[in-house]
Motif scaffolding. Sequence first.
Motif, short mmCIF file in Angstrom:
data_model
loop_
_atom_site.label_atom_id
_atom_site.label_comp_id
_atom_site.label_asym_id
_atom_site.label_seq_id
_atom_site.Cartn_x
_atom_site.Cartn_y
_atom_site.Cartn_z
N MET A 96 0.83 -1.22 0.00
CA MET A 96 0.00 0.00 0.00
C MET A 96 0.86 1.26 0.00
SD MET A 96 -1.48 0.19 3.86
CE MET A 96 -0.46 0.75 5.23
N ILE A 97 0.28 2.31 -0.51
CA ILE A 97 0.90 3.63 -0.47
C ILE A 97 0.57 4.25 0.88
CG2 ILE A 97 0.96 5.93 -1.54
CD1 ILE A 97 2.06 3.59 -3.30
N ARG A 98 1.60 4.66 1.59
CA ARG A 98 1.40 5.23 2.94
C ARG A 98 1.40 6.76 2.93
NH1 ARG A 98 2.41 1.02 6.69
NH2 ARG A 98 3.21 -0.82 5.64
N ASP A 99 2.06 7.35 1.97
CA ASP A 99 2.10 8.81 1.85
C ASP A 99 0.90 9.22 1.00
OD1 ASP A 99 2.90 11.44 1.96
OD2 ASP A 99 4.38 11.23 0.36
N ILE A 100 -0.24 9.38 1.66
CA ILE A 100 -1.52 9.54 0.97
C ILE A 100 -1.85 11.01 0.76
CG2 ILE A 100 -3.92 8.78 0.99
CD1 ILE A 100 -2.99 7.16 3.58
N VAL A 101 -2.23 11.32 -0.46
CA VAL A 101 -2.77 12.65 -0.76
C VAL A 101 -4.26 12.57 -0.44
CG1 VAL A 101 -3.18 14.36 -2.56
CG2 VAL A 101 -1.07 13.01 -2.58
N THR A 102 -4.75 13.49 0.36
CA THR A 102 -6.16 13.51 0.72
C THR A 102 -6.75 14.89 0.46
OG1 THR A 102 -5.76 14.17 3.02
CG2 THR A 102 -5.84 11.79 2.56
N LEU A 103 -8.05 14.92 0.45
CA LEU A 103 -8.79 16.17 0.36
C LEU A 103 -9.71 16.27 1.57
CD1 LEU A 103 -9.84 15.96 -3.39
CD2 LEU A 103 -8.11 17.47 -2.43
N ARG A 104 -10.21 17.47 1.81
CA ARG A 104 -11.18 17.68 2.88
C ARG A 104 -12.57 17.81 2.25
NH1 ARG A 104 -7.48 21.21 3.19
NH2 ARG A 104 -8.87 22.96 2.89
N LEU A 105 -13.55 17.42 2.97
CA LEU A 105 -14.93 17.39 2.49
C LEU A 105 -15.40 18.75 1.98
CD1 LEU A 105 -17.09 15.25 2.22
CD2 LEU A 105 -17.86 15.78 4.51
N GLU A 106 -14.90 19.82 2.55
CA GLU A 106 -15.35 21.16 2.14
C GLU A 106 -14.66 21.67 0.87
OE1 GLU A 106 -12.10 21.73 5.26
OE2 GLU A 106 -13.88 20.49 5.11
N GLN A 107 -13.71 20.93 0.33
CA GLN A 107 -13.07 21.34 -0.90
C GLN A 107 -13.97 21.05 -2.10
OE1 GLN A 107 -9.12 19.44 0.30
NE2 GLN A 107 -8.44 21.17 -0.94
N THR A 108 -13.49 21.42 -3.29
CA THR A 108 -14.32 21.33 -4.49
C THR A 108 -13.74 20.33 -5.50
OG1 THR A 108 -13.12 23.04 -5.69
CG2 THR A 108 -14.94 23.77 -4.23
N LEU A 109 -14.54 20.06 -6.52
CA LEU A 109 -14.06 19.20 -7.61
C LEU A 109 -12.85 19.80 -8.30
CD1 LEU A 109 -17.12 17.67 -9.50
CD2 LEU A 109 -15.39 16.52 -8.12
N ASP A 110 -12.77 21.12 -8.38
CA ASP A 110 -11.59 21.75 -8.97
C ASP A 110 -10.36 21.42 -8.14
OD1 ASP A 110 -10.36 23.41 -10.99
OD2 ASP A 110 -10.06 24.87 -9.38
N ASP A 111 -10.48 21.46 -6.81
CA ASP A 111 -9.36 21.09 -5.93
C ASP A 111 -8.95 19.63 -6.20
OD1 ASP A 111 -9.37 23.60 -4.59
OD2 ASP A 111 -10.94 22.88 -3.23
N GLY A 112 -9.94 18.77 -6.34
CA GLY A 112 -9.66 17.36 -6.61
C GLY A 112 -8.98 17.17 -7.95
N ASN A 113 -9.47 17.86 -8.96
CA ASN A 113 -8.88 17.78 -10.29
C ASN A 113 -7.43 18.23 -10.26
OD1 ASN A 113 -8.97 17.39 -13.16
ND2 ASN A 113 -9.17 19.61 -13.38
N GLU A 114 -7.16 19.34 -9.60
CA GLU A 114 -5.79 19.86 -9.52
C GLU A 114 -4.88 18.91 -8.75
OE1 GLU A 114 -4.36 22.54 -11.05
OE2 GLU A 114 -6.27 22.48 -12.12
N ALA A 115 -5.37 18.33 -7.65
CA ALA A 115 -4.55 17.40 -6.87
C ALA A 115 -4.23 16.15 -7.68
CB ALA A 115 -5.27 17.02 -5.57
N MET A 116 -5.21 15.65 -8.41
CA MET A 116 -4.97 14.47 -9.25
C MET A 116 -3.94 14.77 -10.33
SD MET A 116 -8.72 12.81 -9.80
CE MET A 116 -9.66 12.21 -8.41
N ARG A 117 -4.07 15.91 -10.94
CA ARG A 117 -3.13 16.30 -12.00
C ARG A 117 -1.72 16.49 -11.43
NH1 ARG A 117 -1.61 20.98 -14.09
NH2 ARG A 117 -3.11 22.21 -12.96
N GLU A 118 -1.62 17.20 -10.32
CA GLU A 118 -0.32 17.50 -9.72
C GLU A 118 0.40 16.23 -9.26
OE1 GLU A 118 1.44 19.66 -5.72
OE2 GLU A 118 -0.51 20.30 -6.49
#
Length: 147
Positions: free
Chosen positions: A13-35
């Motif tokens: 498993m990957i232990r260094d996990i990138v996460t988001l917070r519930l109050e963030q947006t799909l744009d935040d998710g898109n940017e995190a996935m891309r980055e």
Amino acid sequence: MTQETPTVVADIMIRDIVTLRLEQTLDDGNEAMREHKIRHLPVLDEQGHLAGLLNQKVVLREALRITDTYGSKRLSKHLGRIPLADAISRDVLTLSADTPLADAGRQLLAHRQGAMPVLDGEGRLVGIVSSVDFVRLAVTLLDNGQE
């Protein structure tokens, strides 16, 4: 991966996990996935517990819907208006770190999941395992078998 032959989810498993917070947006998710060049992001609630999982398919589906309606010029703006709370899958299948790899692989296949969060005994997020981790394991085992 550990030096010995991996047998449980904790071994790959990957232990260094990138996460988001519930109050963030799909744009935040898109940017995190891309980055981070990833396709699955665990989303945590205010207490830091797993609230759901955002996957690339959800972002792409919404991006296509928005582009079809508004065009592509303001895609980021419109994705920024959609809270993760409204977009994520909340019925998330999870694994424990001591789940045997064969069982984890069967669950990924049976439920057609690309990734599954890994929780500890208290329900805290400790990792994530994806189909890519299983492919990496298969390549390693195949390479070792040829030596």
